[in-house]
Scaffold this motif. Structure first.
Motif, PDB file in Angstrom:
ATOM      1  N   LEU A  98    -139.538  38.853   4.048  1.00 43.38           N
ATOM      2  CA  LEU A  98    -139.403  39.495   5.364  1.00 43.38           C
ATOM      3  C   LEU A  98    -137.989  40.062   5.486  1.00 43.38           C
ATOM      4  O   LEU A  98    -137.055  39.572   4.852  1.00 43.38           O
ATOM      5  N   MET A  99    -137.858  41.103   6.315  1.00 45.49           N
ATOM      6  CA  MET A  99    -136.533  41.693   6.537  1.00 45.49           C
ATOM      7  C   MET A  99    -135.779  40.804   7.524  1.00 45.49           C
ATOM      8  O   MET A  99    -136.218  40.652   8.676  1.00 45.49           O
ATOM      9  N   PRO A 100    -134.678  40.205   7.094  1.00 46.70           N
ATOM     10  CA  PRO A 100    -133.995  39.239   7.960  1.00 46.70           C
ATOM     11  C   PRO A 100    -133.412  39.848   9.232  1.00 46.70           C
ATOM     12  O   PRO A 100    -133.199  39.132  10.202  1.00 46.70           O
ATOM     13  N   VAL A 101    -133.151  41.174   9.203  1.00 41.01           N
ATOM     14  CA  VAL A 101    -132.530  41.784  10.397  1.00 41.01           C
ATOM     15  C   VAL A 101    -133.571  42.206  11.428  1.00 41.01           C
ATOM     16  O   VAL A 101    -133.226  42.671  12.511  1.00 41.01           O
ATOM     17  N   LEU A 102    -134.843  42.063  11.074  1.00 37.05           N
ATOM     18  CA  LEU A 102    -135.898  42.466  12.010  1.00 37.05           C
ATOM     19  C   LEU A 102    -136.584  41.235  12.580  1.00 37.05           C
ATOM     20  O   LEU A 102    -136.688  40.200  11.918  1.00 37.05           O
ATOM     21  N   SER A 103    -137.070  41.367  13.808  1.00 36.18           N
ATOM     22  CA  SER A 103    -137.823  40.278  14.426  1.00 36.18           C
ATOM     23  C   SER A 103    -139.212  40.224  13.787  1.00 36.18           C
ATOM     24  O   SER A 103    -139.586  41.120  13.009  1.00 36.18           O
ATOM     25  N   ARG A 129    -149.983  47.017  18.283  1.00 34.33           N
ATOM     26  CA  ARG A 129    -150.786  46.582  17.131  1.00 34.33           C
ATOM     27  C   ARG A 129    -150.109  45.423  16.403  1.00 34.33           C
ATOM     28  O   ARG A 129    -150.773  44.462  15.984  1.00 34.33           O
ATOM     29  N   ALA A 130    -148.779  45.545  16.241  1.00 32.55           N
ATOM     30  CA  ALA A 130    -148.047  44.478  15.541  1.00 32.55           C
ATOM     31  C   ALA A 130    -148.136  43.179  16.334  1.00 32.55           C
ATOM     32  O   ALA A 130    -148.361  42.104  15.765  1.00 32.55           O
ATOM     33  N   ALA A 131    -147.996  43.300  17.655  1.00 35.50           N
ATOM     34  CA  ALA A 131    -148.062  42.102  18.501  1.00 35.50           C
ATOM     35  C   ALA A 131    -149.457  41.480  18.432  1.00 35.50           C
ATOM     36  O   ALA A 131    -149.603  40.252  18.314  1.00 35.50           O
ATOM     37  N   GLU A 132    -150.475  42.334  18.480  1.00 37.75           N
ATOM     38  CA  GLU A 132    -151.861  41.835  18.386  1.00 37.75           C
ATOM     39  C   GLU A 132    -152.064  41.073  17.083  1.00 37.75           C
ATOM     40  O   GLU A 132    -152.685  40.010  17.053  1.00 37.75           O
ATOM     41  N   MET A 133    -151.520  41.630  16.021  1.00 37.84           N
ATOM     42  CA  MET A 133    -151.710  41.005  14.719  1.00 37.84           C
ATOM     43  C   MET A 133    -150.997  39.656  14.654  1.00 37.84           C
ATOM     44  O   MET A 133    -151.519  38.693  14.081  1.00 37.84           O
ATOM     45  N   LEU A 134    -149.816  39.607  15.288  1.00 42.02           N
ATOM     46  CA  LEU A 134    -149.106  38.324  15.299  1.00 42.02           C
ATOM     47  C   LEU A 134    -149.858  37.291  16.135  1.00 42.02           C
ATOM     48  O   LEU A 134    -149.908  36.108  15.794  1.00 42.02           O
ATOM     49  N   VAL A 135    -150.473  37.759  17.224  1.00 48.57           N
ATOM     50  CA  VAL A 135    -151.307  36.849  18.031  1.00 48.57           C
ATOM     51  C   VAL A 135    -152.454  36.338  17.158  1.00 48.57           C
ATOM     52  O   VAL A 135    -152.800  35.159  17.163  1.00 48.57           O
ATOM     53  N   SER A 136    -153.019  37.237  16.368  1.00 47.64           N
ATOM     54  CA  SER A 136    -154.146  36.877  15.498  1.00 47.64           C
ATOM     55  C   SER A 136    -153.783  35.789  14.499  1.00 47.64           C
ATOM     56  O   SER A 136    -154.618  34.981  14.122  1.00 47.64           O
ATOM     57  N   VAL A 137    -152.519  35.797  14.041  1.00 49.37           N
ATOM     58  CA  VAL A 137    -152.136  34.770  13.061  1.00 49.37           C
ATOM     59  C   VAL A 137    -151.478  33.576  13.752  1.00 49.37           C
ATOM     60  O   VAL A 137    -150.870  32.733  13.099  1.00 49.37           O
ATOM     61  N   GLY A 138    -151.601  33.545  15.067  1.00 46.01           N
ATOM     62  CA  GLY A 138    -151.127  32.375  15.809  1.00 46.01           C
ATOM     63  C   GLY A 138    -149.648  32.368  16.103  1.00 46.01           C
ATOM     64  O   GLY A 138    -149.057  31.327  16.344  1.00 46.01           O
ATOM     65  N   LEU A 139    -149.028  33.542  16.093  1.00 38.86           N
ATOM     66  CA  LEU A 139    -147.584  33.588  16.366  1.00 38.86           C
ATOM     67  C   LEU A 139    -147.277  34.461  17.586  1.00 38.86           C
ATOM     68  O   LEU A 139    -146.236  35.120  17.645  1.00 38.86           O
ATOM     69  N   GLY A 140    -148.199  34.427  18.537  1.00 38.44           N
ATOM     70  CA  GLY A 140    -148.017  35.241  19.742  1.00 38.44           C
ATOM     71  C   GLY A 140    -146.772  34.875  20.523  1.00 38.44           C
ATOM     72  O   GLY A 140    -146.234  35.687  21.271  1.00 38.44           O
ATOM     73  N   ASP A 141    -146.312  33.654  20.338  1.00 42.95           N
ATOM     74  CA  ASP A 141    -145.113  33.230  21.069  1.00 42.95           C
ATOM     75  C   ASP A 141    -143.848  33.360  20.220  1.00 42.95           C
ATOM     76  O   ASP A 141    -142.804  32.832  20.567  1.00 42.95           O
ATOM     77  N   ARG A 142    -143.959  34.052  19.110  1.00 43.58           N
ATOM     78  CA  ARG A 142    -142.783  34.171  18.222  1.00 43.58           C
ATOM     79  C   ARG A 142    -142.452  35.635  17.930  1.00 43.58           C
ATOM     80  O   ARG A 142    -141.807  35.933  16.928  1.00 43.58           O
ATOM     81  N   LEU A 143    -142.896  36.517  18.770  1.00 43.77           N
ATOM     82  CA  LEU A 143    -142.749  37.952  18.488  1.00 43.77           C
ATOM     83  C   LEU A 143    -141.299  38.364  18.229  1.00 43.77           C
ATOM     84  O   LEU A 143    -141.014  39.141  17.319  1.00 43.77           O
ATOM     85  N   GLY A 144    -140.405  37.863  19.063  1.00 49.05           N
ATOM     86  CA  GLY A 144    -139.009  38.313  18.974  1.00 49.05           C
ATOM     87  C   GLY A 144    -138.150  37.465  18.063  1.00 49.05           C
ATOM     88  O   GLY A 144    -136.942  37.681  17.978  1.00 49.05           O
ATOM     89  N   HIS A 145    -138.765  36.502  17.376  1.00 48.43           N
ATOM     90  CA  HIS A 145    -137.972  35.618  16.529  1.00 48.43           C
ATOM     91  C   HIS A 145    -137.641  36.289  15.197  1.00 48.43           C
ATOM     92  O   HIS A 145    -138.485  36.951  14.606  1.00 48.43           O
ATOM     93  N   ARG A 146    -136.435  36.072  14.765  1.00 48.43           N
ATOM     94  CA  ARG A 146    -136.039  36.543  13.437  1.00 48.43           C
ATOM     95  C   ARG A 146    -136.585  35.567  12.395  1.00 48.43           C
ATOM     96  O   ARG A 146    -136.797  34.382  12.709  1.00 48.43           O
ATOM     97  N   PRO A 147    -136.779  36.014  11.142  1.00 51.90           N
ATOM     98  CA  PRO A 147    -137.337  35.135  10.106  1.00 51.90           C
ATOM     99  C   PRO A 147    -136.625  33.785   9.982  1.00 51.90           C
ATOM    100  O   PRO A 147    -137.260  32.759   9.792  1.00 51.90           O
TER     101      PRO A 147
END
Lengths: 243, 408
Positions: A117-122, A144-162
């Protein structure tokens, strides 16, 4: 994984829409030899591979058997010395870098052992990356990116860096990134190698769920025999040949 | 899309703050060095230009055909009627401050005991002083345009000429010259003062006197040159063109032709500046390139990932170039600010520089603040940053993807 909705059309995805047939990958007679100094290592010696839409296929075998080489060639990251590869009905010309880039961005998704993952991106920005290659506006891309993160169970981690995520969560972000552009095939090289057992099985469950909802075809390499019970197809390699 | 690339580039720049700050610092130093040099050079050009124009040649000179080569020959003089016509014509030209006739000749200056070769100049004292007082300051005594004493025939001598003749203001000097019609004539003049141009050759030979006295000495009623002084030096070419159109039978020359020394200095300083600029740009390029190489080496695996996703190599190269451009811009702006403060401070301090070669007077150190120069240097630094990043980036983006993905 019920957050997953039906597959949506992605603009700018020509040549990668289901052609009607079931064939996603057809590889015939793949051979690859690595030259190191004066010696040569034959990594693949005439391997054939056929993947249907929706297959979850594991490539296994001992170290040095050619698993990663096979994955790299099917993923158009490496060039075979011999053989042909057809992705979603398109025969690959390995000399055409532009075409390979187009196929990779439109038809393939990648999950790496170390997540990459790109460390400088959320998390959500990482997932957005493949969509930057499509004519999609910022708002829709983000949705779309947010939806996909929700799909993998990370809906509450959208803005987190790696670095703010656990290894398992990072691998889920990587899976979301691989799937966000709705590729026909997701390739994963030892995707569970950096995960503990719980995260590894969780990841496999996730891949199964996504496979059943989106119909995405998965091809991954693994050393872990426990994972082989959960796949629809197993390819065993031994000394560069199918065992 | 551009916004996304900018955001990504900016975050990558901030990734290793210390390293980026160091690169920005070097860019800033290069910017300061370039801007101070260019400011000094431009101030020198400007100063030299104005000194050249206002201490001697004016902006434009008009002469009869051949008058620029044979100043004192009767056939090469402007008649009194032509001078009047020229005075009338320049009155109608926009941007003309004033104009004046000048009669030049060569002869001898003598006190009886000492005799020295001299170059005489018959001038309109009021206008001549108006043009040159600032740049040819009176060394002793009074200027030609000072209070007139009946019966006195004033002359202003170059300082070194006065020393050579051993005369002081208030004493007499005899000027001998060949008359235009043949024969030798002499006139006794009262030394009203001495002046110093800063150029040793001129200070050792020049004598200025009212135009009427010089005309009487040479037995002519005209002038050898008609000098035009403008409000703005940048309008010189336009004014010269207008005069050429109005007087096609006369020779019109601008100050730059009349004083080739200026262009020689400009060429010399420009060459020095170009060499210096090249060295600074090279240092900045190496520095940014070195910093970016470290950055690139740390991110080979990321580059491999991006390429695997489908990003073309050229696009990734552009991303690195954008990072370098940001470093160049941040460092450039910092350098701009420092250079501005230093330039203003140095100029305000009024530091005196030793006389340059060929001159005897010191000059104030001025560092010009030029908007276009600041813009050009900033652009150069952005370009340096960009190129300095793009070159090492090729190491990563051209690497085979599989190799890049496995890079440690």
């Amino acid at each position: 994984m019920n957050a997953l909705g039906p597959a949506r059309d992605i603009p700018g995805k020509p040549g990668c829409t289901p052609p009607g047939g079931d064939e996603v990958v057809r590889a015939e007679g793949l051979a690859k030899t690595y030259r190191r100094g004066t010696g040569a290592v034959k990594a693949l010696r005439g391997v054939d591979l056929f993947l249907r839409r929706g297959d979850v296929t594991a490539v296994t075998g001992p170290s040095g058997s050619g698993k990663s080489t096979l994955l790299n060639i099917v993923g158009l990251l490496d060039t075979p010395d011999e053989g042909l590869v057809v992705i979603d009905g398109v025969q690959v010309d390995f000399r055409d870098t532009g075409k390979k880039e187009l196929l990779r961005s439109h038809c393939l998704g990648f999950v790496f052992q170390t997540f990459n993952l790109m460390p400088v991106l959320s998390a959500v920005e990482n997932v957005e990356l493949p969509l930057l290659l499509r004519p999609i506006g910022h708002k829709e891309r983000r949705e779309r990116a947010a939806e996909m993160l929700v799909s993998v169970g990370l809906g509450d981690r959208l803005g987190h860096r790696p670095r703010e995520l656990s290894a398992g969560q990072q691998q889920r972000v990587a899976v979301a990134r691989a799937l966000v552009a709705q590729p026909v095939l997701v390739l994963a090289d030892e995707p569970t190698a950096s995960l503990d057992s719980r995260s590894a099985f969780g990841l496999l469950d996730l891949m199964h769920d996504l496979n059943s909802v989106l119909g995405t075809t998965f091809l991954f390499t693994t050393h872990d025999p426990r994972l082989l019970d959960r796949v629809s197809k197993i390819v065993v390699l031994q000394d560069g040949r199918m065992a | 899309m551009m916004m996304k690339s900018l955001t990504l580039a900016w975050r990558n720049v901030l990734r290793n703050t210390r390293r980026s700050l160091m690169a920005c610092g070097i860019v800033a130093l290069g910017t300061v060095a370039l801007l101070l040099t260019v400011g000094f050079v431009l101030a020198t050009f400007l100063g030299l230009r104005e000194v050249t124009i206002h201490s001697d040649v004016g902006h434009i000179q008009v002469a009869a055909p051949g008058g620029f080569e044979r100043a004192t020959e009767a056939g090469a003089l402007l008649s009194a009627e032509r001078v009047k016509a020229l005075e009338h014509a320049v009155e109608g030209l926009p941007g003309v401050r004033f104009a004046m006739p000048r009669l030049m000749f060569e002869g001898l200056a003598s006190t009886g005991d000492n005799t020295v070769a001299m170059i005489g100049r018959g001038v309109d004292p009021g206008r001549e002083m108006r043009m040159s007082t600032m740049f040819a300051p009176i060394d002793a005594g009074l200027p030609l345009s000072g209070p007139k004493t009946p019966g006195k025939r004033p002359a202003l001598l170059g300082r070194d000429l006065a020393h050579g003749l051993n005369v002081q203001p208030g004493e007499m000097v005899t000027i001998l010259a060949s008359m235009c019609g043949g024969g030798i004539n002499a006139v006794d003049l009262d030394v009203c003062g001495t002046y110093r141009t800063g150029t040793p050759e001129r200070d050792a030979r020049n004598v200025m006197m009212p135009l009427g006295i010089a005309q009487e000495l040479l037995g002519v009623d005209g002038a050898s040159r008609f000098v035009v002084v403008l409000n703005d030096t940048d309008t010189t070419e336009a004014a010269a063109k207008a005069l050429r159109v109005a007087f096609p039978d006369l020779e019109v020359q601008a100050w730059r032709i009349l004083s080739p020394f200026y262009d020689q200095v400009v060429t010399l300083y420009t060459n020095i500046f170009v060499v210096m600029c090249t060295i600074i740009v090279f240092v900045v390029l190496l520095s940014v390139g070195n910093t970016m190489l470290m950055t690139v080496l740390e991110r080979v695996r990321e580059v491999g990932t991006m390429r695997a996703i489908g990003f073309p190599a050229a696009r990734l190269s552009r991303g690195f170039a954008l990072e370098g451009a940001i470093v160049g811009m941040v460092g450039g702006f910092a350098g701009l600010a420092v250079a501005l403060i230093v330039s203003l401070a140095v100029t305000a301090l009024g530091i005196e520089m030793p006389p340059p070669p060929g001159r005897t007077t010191p000059y104030p150190l001025i560092i010009l603040v030029s908007g276009p120069a600041y813009g050009a240097v900033l652009l150069l630094m952005v370009l340096c940053g960009s190129v300095g990043a793009w070159v090492p980036a090729q190491h990563a983006v051209r690497k085979p993807i599989v190799e890049a993905l496995g890079y440690d």
